[in-house]
Scaffold this motif. Structure first.
Motif, PDB file in Angstrom:
ATOM      1  N   ALA A   1      47.829  49.521  36.812  1.00 47.42           N
ATOM      2  CA  ALA A   1      49.046  49.056  36.147  1.00 47.42           C
ATOM      3  C   ALA A   1      48.977  47.603  35.697  1.00 47.42           C
ATOM      4  O   ALA A   1      49.712  47.200  34.794  1.00 47.42           O
ATOM      5  N   ALA A   2      48.107  46.791  36.302  1.00 45.39           N
ATOM      6  CA  ALA A   2      48.166  45.352  36.031  1.00 45.39           C
ATOM      7  C   ALA A   2      46.813  44.727  35.720  1.00 45.39           C
ATOM      8  O   ALA A   2      46.662  43.505  35.779  1.00 45.39           O
ATOM      9  N   ASP A   3      45.811  45.541  35.370  1.00 43.48           N
ATOM     10  CA  ASP A   3      44.480  45.018  35.080  1.00 43.48           C
ATOM     11  C   ASP A   3      43.891  45.750  33.877  1.00 43.48           C
ATOM     12  O   ASP A   3      44.241  46.901  33.599  1.00 43.48           O
TER      13      ASP A   3
ATOM     14  N   TYR B   1      34.229  41.678  31.704  1.00 44.93           N
ATOM     15  CA  TYR B   1      35.324  40.772  32.026  1.00 44.93           C
ATOM     16  C   TYR B   1      36.536  41.600  32.455  1.00 44.93           C
ATOM     17  O   TYR B   1      36.841  42.641  31.855  1.00 44.93           O
ATOM     18  N   LEU B   2      37.236  41.122  33.473  1.00 46.54           N
ATOM     19  CA  LEU B   2      38.471  41.745  33.927  1.00 46.54           C
ATOM     20  C   LEU B   2      39.617  40.766  33.736  1.00 46.54           C
ATOM     21  O   LEU B   2      39.476  39.569  34.000  1.00 46.54           O
ATOM     22  N   PHE B   3      40.752  41.290  33.276  1.00 39.06           N
ATOM     23  CA  PHE B   3      41.933  40.478  33.006  1.00 39.06           C
ATOM     24  C   PHE B   3      43.146  41.070  33.711  1.00 39.06           C
ATOM     25  O   PHE B   3      43.209  42.277  33.966  1.00 39.06           O
ATOM     26  N   LYS B   4      44.128  40.234  33.962  1.00 33.87           N
ATOM     27  CA  LYS B   4      45.437  40.690  34.388  1.00 33.87           C
ATOM     28  C   LYS B   4      46.276  41.014  33.149  1.00 33.87           C
ATOM     29  O   LYS B   4      46.076  40.436  32.081  1.00 33.87           O
ATOM     30  N   THR B   5      47.207  41.949  33.299  1.00 32.02           N
ATOM     31  CA  THR B   5      48.130  42.281  32.219  1.00 32.02           C
ATOM     32  C   THR B   5      49.564  42.155  32.714  1.00 32.02           C
ATOM     33  O   THR B   5      49.834  42.250  33.919  1.00 32.02           O
TER      34      THR B   5
END
Length: 290
Positions: A193-195, A225-229
């Protein structure tokens, strides 16, 4: 954090032009002087550094959707939402979109005037998109871009996009520089849900640059690369994990890596001809501006 191709890419070219011009004049002046070799070495090192930095900036922007692909996708999204030109016009006849002196769609912040046609029968086929800027710079873009957007994957792919840039050369005239983005694929894949995961691979070749030609491959498939959403699924900030690797295709002993360090910084490392050029900390923002 939206960075425009013309503002960033050309700033890198000007940097290389400055180094190249200095090298030519210095080489002539150094002949027969005791310090000539040292000065030539310093000039050569500066050219190598500038080329590494420019290559890194181009690769990172195409990885994080801040380069030419972003320019094209953003413009097509505007057309898809039927946004009118600020001046000039665009129209669609069948599967072909024609732009006539259109401003406000492509590179609107840089006041670009767009002309040309785009066939949208299968993806976006930019047949002769011409972007002209107030300073006399022009970009002619040709190539096909495929776009997929769903709840489980957003993907952009292109076998080849050609960009012919005419830009000021710092000497009162203009120079033509060719860029080719090829074998490109960028995947954004939600991870819960948040990545979201960012995976890219591609190649960039540039000829005609005063600072020397560029021929690189870039890839973070094995170390994405990993990001938060946020709650709307939009990317927040910079990566919190991952490594982008950049390979000089003309020299297997020259590599660059841009690795996550923290929320604002990356580890920026370059090896040239099997020798460490630098291994340092740099902000993500500064790397995108190279």
């Amino acid at each position: 954090m939206k960075l425009k191709l013309i503002a960033i890419l050309c700033s890198g070219i000007f940097l290389m032009t400055g180094c190249g011009g200095g090298s030519d004049s210095q080489s002539s002046a150094d002949q027969g002087t005791p310090g000539g070799n040292n000065q030539n070495n310093e000039s050569s090192e500066a050219q190598v550094l500038a080329k590494v930095e420019t290559s890194s900036g181009i690769a990172l922007r195409e990885t994080l959707m801040e380069g030419i692909v972003d320019t094209l996708v953003y413009g097509m999204d505007e057309i898809g939402e039927s946004i009118p030109c600020k001046t000039g016009s665009w129209k669609q006849t069948g599967t072909v979109i024609t732009l006539d002196k259109c401003t406000g769609i492509f590179e609107s912040e840089a006041s670009a005037v767009a002309n040309g046609s785009i066939d949208v029968s299968a993806g976006y086929n930019f047949q002769d998109l011409n972007l002209a800027f107030p300073d006399g710079t022009t970009q002619i873009i040709k190539g096909k871009l495929l776009s997929t957007d769903s709840e489980i994957l957003t993907q952009f792919k292109s076998d080849q996009i050609d960009i012919l840039v005419k830009e000021p050369n710092g000497k009162g005239g203009f120079q033509s520089v060719s860029y080719v983005l090829s074998d490109y694929q960028l995947d954004w894949t939600p991870q819960g849900a948040a990545d979201i995961k960012n995976q890219v691979k591609g190649k960039v070749k540039s000829t005609g640059r005063e600072g020397g030609d560029i021929n690189i491959a870039f890839d973070n498939s094995a170390t994405p690369y990993l990001f938060k959403t946020d709650a709307e699924g939009e990317v927040v900030g910079y990566p919190y994990s991952g490594v982008l690797n950049i390979q000089d295709l003309t020299d297997s002993t020259s590599t660059i890596s841009i690795s996550y360090l923290d929320a604002q910084n990356a580890i920026f490392k370059a090896i040239v001809k099997n020798k460490l050029l630098f291994d340092k900390t740099a902000t993500w923002e500064s790397l995108l501006e190279l």
